[in-house]
Enzyme design. Structure first.
Site, short mmCIF file in Angstrom:
data_model
loop_
_atom_site.label_atom_id
_atom_site.label_comp_id
_atom_site.label_asym_id
_atom_site.label_seq_id
_atom_site.Cartn_x
_atom_site.Cartn_y
_atom_site.Cartn_z
N GLU A 311 103.48 16.99 15.62
CA GLU A 311 103.14 16.99 17.04
C GLU A 311 104.42 16.93 17.87
O GLU A 311 105.09 15.89 17.93
CB GLU A 311 102.23 15.80 17.36
CG GLU A 311 100.90 15.84 16.63
CD GLU A 311 100.13 14.55 16.77
OE1 GLU A 311 99.52 14.34 17.83
OE2 GLU A 311 100.15 13.73 15.82
N GLU A 320 108.38 10.42 14.48
CA GLU A 320 107.02 10.48 15.02
C GLU A 320 106.51 11.91 15.14
O GLU A 320 105.30 12.15 15.12
CB GLU A 320 106.97 9.81 16.39
CG GLU A 320 107.28 8.33 16.39
CD GLU A 320 106.14 7.49 15.85
OE1 GLU A 320 104.98 7.91 16.01
OE2 GLU A 320 106.41 6.44 15.25
#
EC number: 3.2.1.39
Length: 338
Positions: A311, A320
């Protein structure tokens, strides 16, 4: 892990353990494995394409982090079991009144269920600070709203960070850090719902590689670790962490509550030990392992890998943005066999 947060306190729980371990392969069933579907990216496939990708790979479980109407519509008649988060931004509102919870259920559950196989509703993900006081009333209000709507088969839980467990080594010493978790555990026991727990050996290893072996963190061969309190032997950090959650549930007076691992994964880029090779080793090991349960609970452990896609708009550490099993063009980030 959907919320980017520091995990140094997780690593400290394991620093004294000098973990080195081994992995014994256990046959598993794909029914034990789901994959979390996050949408914090500007280049991701359509919801319908995503559901088709799940089905083509034989992935039978999904978690979404808010009541995404497009995703829910795409899931109709797919057979995919779903964890549906209310979204942390909705927690206080739903905790405030049963009518607010009823409205949420009428808008986000009734139009889709049972065509969408909603298994669990998560009243918050990794809730921290004062917001934790909303978890229990939100769960109670959601349970009441579902029951009133004739939807009581859907179980309500909350998804905790692993550091809600203190004294986690040896696993048998696990206990909940905060008092509210005792009430949460007892509510789960009364409703037959599981506790959702986000379990990440990666962060423990990243923050203390001198004390934790990479092999032990990624289901690879090494020596074993014995819990002197209960005589159980551990060959993976994942098992030790999950059994610490089970020990905490026992101490809270809820020994019958099951654990569902609502997130676990390993990043393929962006930080220490974050590589495609390590991510593949961990996630394939997880898939192969969870069907056999843990030393404390030798039964299939329902587990959701984080995450389906890399993402590109996630904030926080670079890792992340690199937890995905797939790239946004639906190509594999690395080879995984379900």
């Amino acid at each position: 892990m959907c919320a980017a947060m520091a995990r140094k306190d997780v690593a400290s729980m394991f620093a004294a353990a000098l973990f080195i371990g081994a992995f014994a392969a256990v046959p598993t069933s794909v029914q034990s494995i789901g994959v979390c579907y996050g949408v914090i990216g500007n280049n991701l496939p359509s919801r319908s394409d995503v559901v088709q990708l799940y089905r083509s790979k034989g992935i039978n479980g999904m978690r979404i982090y808010f009541a995404d109407g497009q995703a829910l519509s795409a899931l109709r008649n797919s057979g995919i079991g779903l964890i549906l988060d209310i979204g942390n931004d909705q927690l206080a509102n739903i905790a405030a009144s049963t009518s607010n919870a009823a409205s949420w259920v009428q808008n986000n559950v009734r139009p889709y269920y049972p065509a969408v196989n909603i298994k669990y509703i998560a009243a918050g993900n990794e809730v921290q600070g004062g917001a934790t006081q909303s978890i229990l009333p939100a769960m109670r209000n959601l349970n009441a709203a579902l029951s009133a709507a004739g939807l009581g088969a859907i179980k309500v839980s909350t998804s905790i960070r692993f550091d809600e467990v203190a004294n986690s080594f040896p696993p048998s010493a696990g206990v909940f850090k905060n008092a509210y978790m005792t009430d949460v555990a007892r509510l789960l026991a009364s409703t037959g719902a599981p506790l959702l727990a986000n379990v990440y050996p990666y962060f423990a290893y990243r923050d203390n590689p001198g004390s934790i072996s990479l092999n032990y963190a990624t289901f690879q061969p090494g020596t074993t670790v014995r819990d002197q309190n209960n005589g159980l032997t551990y060959t993976s950090l994942f098992d030790a962490m999950v059994d610490a959650v089970y020990a905490a549930l026992e101490k809270a007076g809820a020994p019958a509550v099951k654990v569902v691992v609502s997130e676990s994964g390993w990043p393929s880029a962006g930080g220490f030990a974050a590589s495609a090779g390590n991510a593949r080793t961990y996630n394939q090991g997880l898939i192969n392992h969870v069907g056999g349960g843990t030393p404390k609970k030798r039964e299939a452990l329902e587990t959701y890998i984080f995450a389906m896609f890399n993402e590109n708009q996630k904030t926080g550490d670079a890792t992340e943005r690199s937890f995905g099993l797939f790239n946004p063009d639906k190509s594999p980030a690395y080879n995984i066999q379900f």
